[in-house]
Scaffold this active site. Structure first.
Site, PDB file in Angstrom:
ATOM      1  N   SER A 256       0.845  -1.192   0.000  1.00 38.94           N
ATOM      2  CA  SER A 256       0.000   0.000   0.000  1.00 38.94           C
ATOM      3  C   SER A 256       0.878   1.239   0.000  1.00 38.94           C
ATOM      4  CB  SER A 256      -0.916   0.001   1.225  1.00 38.94           C
ATOM      5  OG  SER A 256      -0.139   0.296   2.370  1.00 38.94           O
ATOM      6  N   LYS A 257       0.201   2.365  -0.044  1.00 37.14           N
ATOM      7  CA  LYS A 257       0.853   3.677  -0.101  1.00 37.14           C
ATOM      8  C   LYS A 257       1.957   3.815   0.966  1.00 37.14           C
ATOM      9  CE  LYS A 257       0.849   7.276  -2.389  1.00 37.14           C
ATOM     10  NZ  LYS A 257       1.442   7.088  -3.656  1.00 37.14           N
ATOM     11  N   ARG A 258       1.706   3.209   2.140  1.00 36.22           N
ATOM     12  CA  ARG A 258       2.710   3.478   3.181  1.00 36.22           C
ATOM     13  C   ARG A 258       4.032   2.754   2.926  1.00 36.22           C
ATOM     14  NH1 ARG A 258       2.200  -0.500   7.027  1.00 36.22           N
ATOM     15  NH2 ARG A 258       0.573  -1.869   6.240  1.00 36.22           N
ATOM     16  N   GLY A 260       5.517   3.202   0.138  1.00 39.76           N
ATOM     17  CA  GLY A 260       6.172   4.043  -0.881  1.00 39.76           C
ATOM     18  C   GLY A 260       5.268   4.184  -2.085  1.00 39.76           C
TER      19      GLY A 260
END
Ligand code: GLU
Length: 483
Positions: A256-258, A260
């Site tokens: 996911s986004k977290r 990167g």
């Protein structure tokens, strides 16, 4: 059987890593088997679908260097014999199949309100039953239906799942997967807002577009038993299914986004090469028997097979992706690399400035780059006024004797002929011998004075490329700074 695969994105955001891998596998499989690869835009979610997202998805796929045989030509038109390829332009086709199911008694109108459905779910939870629709509208009389409609209720249409038996998916990657039918819902196939749901439109399209293999992420495995039942109810043969394993971040949770960047275009902007990205994505859930890591241009098409796809999750590893990108950069010819680096140099304001030929500057560090975006930072000193790092100024140039070295160097290089790598090196070494200096005592101040840095490309080649005039000017400037 002609192989026909498809990628069917919902245009509700950018193309992420998982979608890019799905696109690539479908493309590789079609190309490997001389088949067709189809792109279909699943825009039935009127609220979340956007044209910007369609554009971003098409741009991403094109950037990856993948082409589609049938699908959108642009935002307005299609190419291919099974179009249109935007689902919202196919609603009549879905409506016709919905009506067939209704007529055959395989689907029914459901008038339940959201509140009633919420209550049903709440009760099921309370009684520890799976939260399914209880089928109360399955056998409404004609009179009851009219009454509900007269009271202003809008109907959805539900597909009637068989109440018993099992649906078996012969998945091309996972093998046989069994689903108990009594655990499946009577799925909504038509919304009260008068449009098809994903599961229904997908079946109608995959059939009408003659898709032979549905290769997609495993989050859709649980949709597959209902889809297979819909194929059967419509009297159609389902395609073959292959569900790709999930992609995890390095910490073992779903990517996911977290972790990167997740959007393909962000990788483009960070300076990855499309070929490196394809190579990396290909190995994100697939391998050859000998675990080959790097593939020449056509090799992936020749080797890709569903048999090599893994059931277990794949882990996204940026370090490996960067390493691979570096390998591809090294294999890229200088002309091509300079061309690829141009947007990055332009963004950094380095284009059109006086200084050495960009190609020569890029060549100096060709072995070092892992990302195109690193190139400006490694060559900018050629084009910009020298800015001294604290280390270059305080540790190197202000060290005892450095100033004298610069004076001596300026004299030594002034009339040196030819001003090339070899001659410069020989001259600087002779200078060290004559003055009784260790080479570092001359090399370091020289580099610091002309680049402002303590690290950089190989010294003498760099001086050659910079050119005598500029080197002498920079030496003089540094001498003035130290005076
Ligand atoms: N529109 C679906 C998605 O984006 C496609 C699922 C499928 O491939 O059937 O997830």
């Amino acid at each position: 059987m002609q192989v026909r695969t498809r990628f069917a994105p919902s245009p509700t955001g950018f193309l992420h890593i998982g979608g890019a891998r799905t696109t690539l596998y479908n493309w590789l499989f079609a190309r490997r088997h001389g088949g067709a690869f189809i792109l279909r835009i699943e825009d039935t979610d009127e609220v979340r679908s956007t044209e910007e997202s369609v554009s971003a998805i098409l741009d991403s796929i094109r950037w990856l260097g993948l082409d589609w045989d049938e699908g959108p030509a642009d935002l307005r038109s299609d190419k291919g014999r099974c179009g249109p390829y935007y689902q919202m332009r196919r609603v009549d086709l879905y409506r016709a199949q919905r009506d067939r199911l209704l007529k055959d008694g395989k689907a029914y109108r459901c008038y339940c309100t959201k509140e009633e459905l919420d209550e049903m779910r709440r009760l099921a939870q309370l009684e520890k039953r799976p939260p399914r629709y209880d089928g109360r509208c399955r056998s409404l009389t004609e009179a009851k239906r009219r009454e509900l409609e007269a009271s202003g209720r809008k109907a959805a249409v539900r597909f009637q799942m068989p109440g018993d038996g099992v649906t078996v998916i012969e998945d091309q990657i996972r093998g046989s997967v069994r689903f108990e039918n009594h655990l499946q819902q009577d799925l909504v196939i038509w919304k009260t807002t008068d449009g098809p749901t994903y599961n229904f439109a997908c079946v109608v399209d995959d059939h009408l577009m003659e898709i032979s293999h549905v290769i997609r992420g495993d989050e859709h495995l649980s949709n597959t038993p209902s889809q297979i039942q819909i194929y059967r109810a419509l009297g159609w043969e389902p395609p073959l299914f292959a569900h790709l394993s999930m992609i995890l971040g390095p910490d073992g949770s779903k990517l996911s986004k977290r972790h990167g960047a997740t959007s393909v275009l962000e990788y483009r902007d960070q300076g990855y090469l499309p070929a490196a990205m394809r190579n990396y994505l290909a190995l994100l859930g697939w391998s050859t028997p000998d675990s080959q890591q790097l593939f020449a241009a056509e090799e992936l098409v020749g080797k890709f097979a569903l048999e090599g796809c893994q059931k277990s999750p794949a882990t996204f590893d940026t370090v490996k992706l960067q390493w691979m990108n570096g390998e591809y950069i090294r294999k890229t010819g200088l002309d091509e690399l300079t061309r690829l680096a141009e947007p990055f140099l332009e963004k950094a304001g380095l284009k059109g400035l006086p200084g050495p030929d960009l190609k020569a500057a890029v060549a100096l560090e060709h072995e070092k780059f892992k990302l195109l975006s690193e190139i400006p930072g490694l060559v900018d000193f050629f084009y910009k006024p020298v800015e001294f790092t604290p280390k270059a100024m305080d540790k190197v140039l202000k060290a005892p004797g450095a100033k004298e070295v610069l004076n001596g160097m300026a004299l030594a290089l002034k009339d040196l002929e030819p001003f090339d790598e070899k001659t410069i090196e020989a001259r600087v070494r002779r200078f060290c011998e004559d003055e009784g200096l260790k080479t570092g005592q001359a090399f370091h101040p020289l580099r610091a004075a002309v680049t402002g840095r303590t690290e950089g490309p190989t010294l003498f080649k760099m001086l050659e490329i910079m050119g005598r005039g500029e080197v002498l000017k920079r030496l003089a400037d540094a001498q003035t700074r130290l005076a």
